[in-house]
Structure formats: C-alpha cells, structure tokens
Design an enzyme around this catalytic site. Structure first.
Site, mmCIF file in Angstrom:
data_model
loop_
_atom_site.group_PDB
_atom_site.id
_atom_site.type_symbol
_atom_site.label_atom_id
_atom_site.label_comp_id
_atom_site.label_asym_id
_atom_site.label_seq_id
_atom_site.Cartn_x
_atom_site.Cartn_y
_atom_site.Cartn_z
ATOM 1 N N ASP A 1 17.807 3.263 -12.503
ATOM 2 C CA ASP A 1 18.984 3.701 -11.742
ATOM 3 C C ASP A 1 20.304 3.465 -12.483
ATOM 4 O O ASP A 1 21.217 2.805 -11.952
ATOM 5 C CB ASP A 1 19.056 2.945 -10.398
ATOM 6 C CG ASP A 1 17.750 2.997 -9.617
ATOM 7 O OD1 ASP A 1 17.087 4.034 -9.649
ATOM 8 O OD2 ASP A 1 17.416 1.976 -8.957
ATOM 9 N N GLU B 1 18.130 11.584 -2.417
ATOM 10 C CA GLU B 1 18.813 10.284 -2.467
ATOM 11 C C GLU B 1 19.735 10.261 -3.679
ATOM 12 O O GLU B 1 20.007 11.304 -4.271
ATOM 13 C CB GLU B 1 17.783 9.135 -2.536
ATOM 14 C CG GLU B 1 16.803 9.237 -3.685
ATOM 15 C CD GLU B 1 15.721 8.163 -3.656
ATOM 16 O OE1 GLU B 1 15.736 7.299 -2.781
ATOM 17 O OE2 GLU B 1 14.846 8.207 -4.541
HETATM 18 O O1 FUB Z 1 15.398 1.805 -7.506
HETATM 19 C C1 FUB Z 1 15.026 1.855 -6.155
HETATM 20 C C2 FUB Z 1 15.236 3.232 -5.637
HETATM 21 O O2 FUB Z 1 14.434 4.150 -6.353
HETATM 22 C C3 FUB Z 1 16.636 3.749 -5.810
HETATM 23 O O3 FUB Z 1 17.544 3.211 -4.922
HETATM 24 C C4 FUB Z 1 16.365 5.188 -5.687
HETATM 25 O O4 FUB Z 1 17.429 6.007 -6.046
HETATM 26 C C5 FUB Z 1 15.172 5.337 -6.581
HETATM 27 O O5 FUB Z 1 15.512 5.377 -7.935
#
Ligand code: FUB
Length: 455
Positions: free
Chosen positions: A40, A215
């Site tokens: 991320d 997301e």
């Molecule tokens: O890293 C945990 C979660 O997985 C993140 O918050 C999302 O965007 C995905 O990458």
C-alpha cells in the site's frame, strides 16, 4: 515457507532494534524493499526528497493476529533522492501507541501522509478498541510530526464521523484539504484547516463503479483535472482504474485502467501517483517476496505517462523499476528490463528464502537479458566482476544496447557449479548512462547473481 516466516520474524525484531538507533539504506529495483514485506505505498515529495509511506505486512507472533489474513502492527517510512538508494527511517508508529486502537488487532492498514502549515500529518486506519471484527470496526487516525520521518505523535481520538479504511488526503492549490477513504464505496469530505476534523457533508462517489469490490482511493490534480484513482475488482482480482473531474468532489467520469490485474494472482493492489523531478511514477504492490501467500506484499514502482489529452497510459509492471543504477553497485540483472524469448529466466536464488533475491539463468546459445539505465561514469570502468556459476563452464559477453559485436567485455565462468566471482578487463569507451546486455556466448548454461564494475 515456514523457514522464511521464522526468519522474517527474527529479521523484524533485529530491524526494529537497529532502526531505533539509526537509519540505514535499503535496495533498489522492483520490489523496492528487500528486507521486509511492504504494501500500500503512498509516495509523497517533501523538501525535494521522495518519501514512501507503506503498510508493513508481517507474520505475527505465534497465537496473535489473524491467520491467513493481513497482519500489520506498525509503519516504517522510506525515502530516496535518486529512486535507487532507499533509506529505511525505521518505525514511525505502532498499534500499541494509539490510545483509541485495538493494540492486538494487527490492522494498521494502508496509510497516507501530507504536509500543511509546516507540520506532517500521517493518516492511518486501524480497528477501534472493542469494536469487534470486520471493516466496520475501522476508523482513521492522525499522527503529527515536525519532520516527514517523525517522530509522529498520534492524536488521542480517531477522526469523528469516519468509519472505514484506506485514507487519502488531497490538498488543492487553494489550500483546501479533502479526505477520501473507502468502506465498500469511496467517500470524500472537506477537512478543516486543523487537518483533524470534517468540514462538510460526507459525499459517496456513486458514479464510481458499484459492482465489484472497490477501495484505496488516491486523488491528485494535473493541469486542472482531478484524477480519482482506485483499485477495483472488475473480474477476478484488483486492477487499478481511474476517473476524472473538474472538481475534487466529483462527479468523476470513469476513464479506464491504469494497471491490469497482477499476473501473480495477488488479490489486492494499492497505489499512489507522484511527480518527482518532472517525471510521473506509479507506486503499487505485488507479492514478489511471498509467491505462495498474497497477504505478504512488496512495494514496486514504475514510470507513468500521460497521453496528450490527459489520459493515463496503462502501466505495464516491470522487474527493473525506476532510477539509474551505478555501475559500481552490484547490478541485479535478474531485475532485467527485457530478455530474449528463449533461454533466459529470473528465478529465486533460494526458493525457501525469497529475501535472498534472484539469479538469471542463461541456458540457450545467445540468450540475453537487458538491464536499462546503468551509469558507467565519465571515464568508464576498467574491470568487471560477475558472481556466477556454471556446471560445464561457459562465457558471457557484456554489451551496450546497440553494440552488435561481442561487446565491451567477455567473462569466462569456470566449470564447477559453485558460486564464485569471475573478473575480466573492460574495453575503453563504455561510459555514461547506458543499457547493459549480458549474453551467453559459449557453454550450455550459466547462472548470474550480479554484475559489478570497477575502475
Ligand atoms: O493492506 C490492507 C488492505 O489491503 C488495504 O487497506 C487495501 O487497500 C488492500 O491493499
């Protein structure tokens, strides 16, 4: 992978102790960080230096965290001024330091950081103490520092009115800050000047695809156009998509795909887009150091281009990544830019320990790999060293792209099969920044770990 996991836990402990005392250099190419899992990545430019704020995937201690899921206890920040040499500034925040957070949730998910009024604001999602499991238990907190690499002091409470994950803060040219985040859908809101409180109604961006998981919003502006970019599962796994608008609060018109689903099958992708020294870059992640478990990820970066009409050209992930490599560094040619379509491959040095990296296997006549952007200096090197091995013996030529003869050096790899360092002189004239080709010119097969030039 068990051995890898144990090693990774020990490594994490050592790194935390070490990082407490000093910053130290990390690696280059893709993946960008070779001594821990990272995910991320949010890349930001502060004071002329590029900082990356990623999540920190770990294998949790026995009996803690959540099996077969994301586990993250803290955050590190990394920086570079040449996109090749990365410094790990160590841990900037731990779940145990956040008073409103569940200290055993291992849920310090995707963060962001921005600068305003001389302060640095680090936004992070995590699970609220006592809120139970699931995305519903998440809120977003802020930690504040005087320098990009901390120390960061977390606020006593999470941002009131925000439930969800993946915070992203965009500050417009007029100084107005906006907070975006996700929880099933993507939301946005104006922030007050204190960067800690909401200053408008929360908007749900309903024009952004409603079908398939979505997301990780990341908003930026270029030439008056606002780009809303996000991971979205249109088919099997997340791919990176975007829409544009003339307003940071939308509505955004869906435009296309920035990066296709990962070839590795990693279910998540999560990204940021940044301009550094007049070049745009996409930071994202994949599972390079954990081929069998896609919740232990590694951050990557590749160059991103805009079309003349402002559309984003699709980014094809590379092993080579970004930045120029000094000829006097150990050049990891297994992170090649391109290769012959016969007899050339990149494989782990040790399948049980991906952190050891990769090697190149050349096993067909004239098979080659090409590694772009090697800085050979003004005078050029006098000698080359290659860490290699070959069962039956062989030789490789080193060429500059465009050279059609046997190149500027030939290195003989003695028969044997044990790893060794072999040296050879280098002809004059190999200077400046060039693309390097390593080609098998005799023998049945040679494996190369790295190439390094000397005066
Ligand atoms: O890293 C945990 C979660 O997985 C993140 O918050 C999302 O965007 C995905 O990458």
């Amino acid at each position: 992978m068990t051995k890898t996991f144990i090693k990774q836990n020990n490594l994490n402990l050592l790194l935390c102790l070490f990082a407490a005392f000093m910053a130290f250099p990390a690696w280059a190419q893709n993946p960008l960080i070779m001594d821990q899992f990272t995910a991320d990545p949010t890349a930001r430019v502060f004071n002329g230096r590029l900082y990356v704020f990623p999540s920190h995937d770990i294998v949790p201690p026995e009996g803690e965290g959540r099996a077969e899921w994301f586990n993250m206890a803290d955050y590190h920040v990394f920086s570079s001024d040449n996109l090749t040499d990365w410094t790990d500034h160590g841990k900037i925040l731990d779940q145990k330091d956040v008073s409103w957070a569940d200290p055993e949730a291992y849920s310090m998910w995707a963060p962001d950081a921005v600068s305003k009024n001389g302060k640095y604001y680090f936004y992070f999602p995590t699970r609220i103490k006592g809120a139970g499991a699931g995305e519903k238990g998440f809120s977003i907190g802020v930690a504040i520092a005087d320098k990009p690499d901390g120390p960061y002091t977390p606020q006593p409470n999470h941002i009131k009115g925000v439930e969800g994950i993946d915070p992203n803060v965009f500050i417009d040219k007029d100084g107005q800050a906006y907070l975006y985040w996700s929880r099933g859908e993507i939301y946005g809101v104006k922030l007050k000047d204190n960067m800690l409180e909401l200053d408008s109604e929360i908007k749900t961006f309903e024009e952004i695809p409603q079908k398939g998981h979505i997301e990780g919003p990341f908003v930026f502006e270029r030439n008056g156009t606002y780009y809303m970019t996000y991971p979205h599962v249109a088919n099997n796994t997340e791919r990176l998509e975007y829409g544009t608008s003339d307003n940071p609060m939308g509505p955004f018109r869906h435009k296309g795909v920035i990066m296709d689903e990962s070839a590795s099958g990693t279910w998540t992708n999560h990204h940021s887009i940044v301009n550094y020294k007049d070049q745009w870059y996409l930071f994202y992640h994949d599972n390079d150091l954990s081929p069998d478990f896609d919740k232990n990820r590694s951050i990557r970066a590749d160059i991103l281009f805009f079309e003349e009409n402002g559309d984003i050209r699709k980014v094809i992930p590379t092993k080579r990544g970004i930045g120029t490599t000094s000829a006097t560094a150990k050049i990891q040619i297994d992170r090649y830019s391109s290769k012959s379509n016969y007899g050339a491959a990149s494989v782990f040095l040790d399948r049980l320990d991906p952190f050891k990296g990769w090697k190149v296997v050349l096993n067909k006549p004239n098979a080659w790999v090409r590694y772009n952007q090697v800085d050979l200096g003004i005078e050029g090197p006098g000698k080359v060293k290659i860490r290699a091995r070959s069962l039956s013996g062989g030789a490789v030529a080193l060429k500059l792209a465009g050279q059609d003869d046997r190149g500027f050096s030939e290195v003989t790899i003695q028969k044997g099969g044990e790893w060794d360092v072999f040296t050879a002189p280098v002809k004059n004239g190999a200077t400046a920044v060039q693309d390097l080709i390593v080609q098998l010119i005799s023998g049945d097969g040679v494996e190369v770990d790295w190439v390094q030039f000397e005066k």
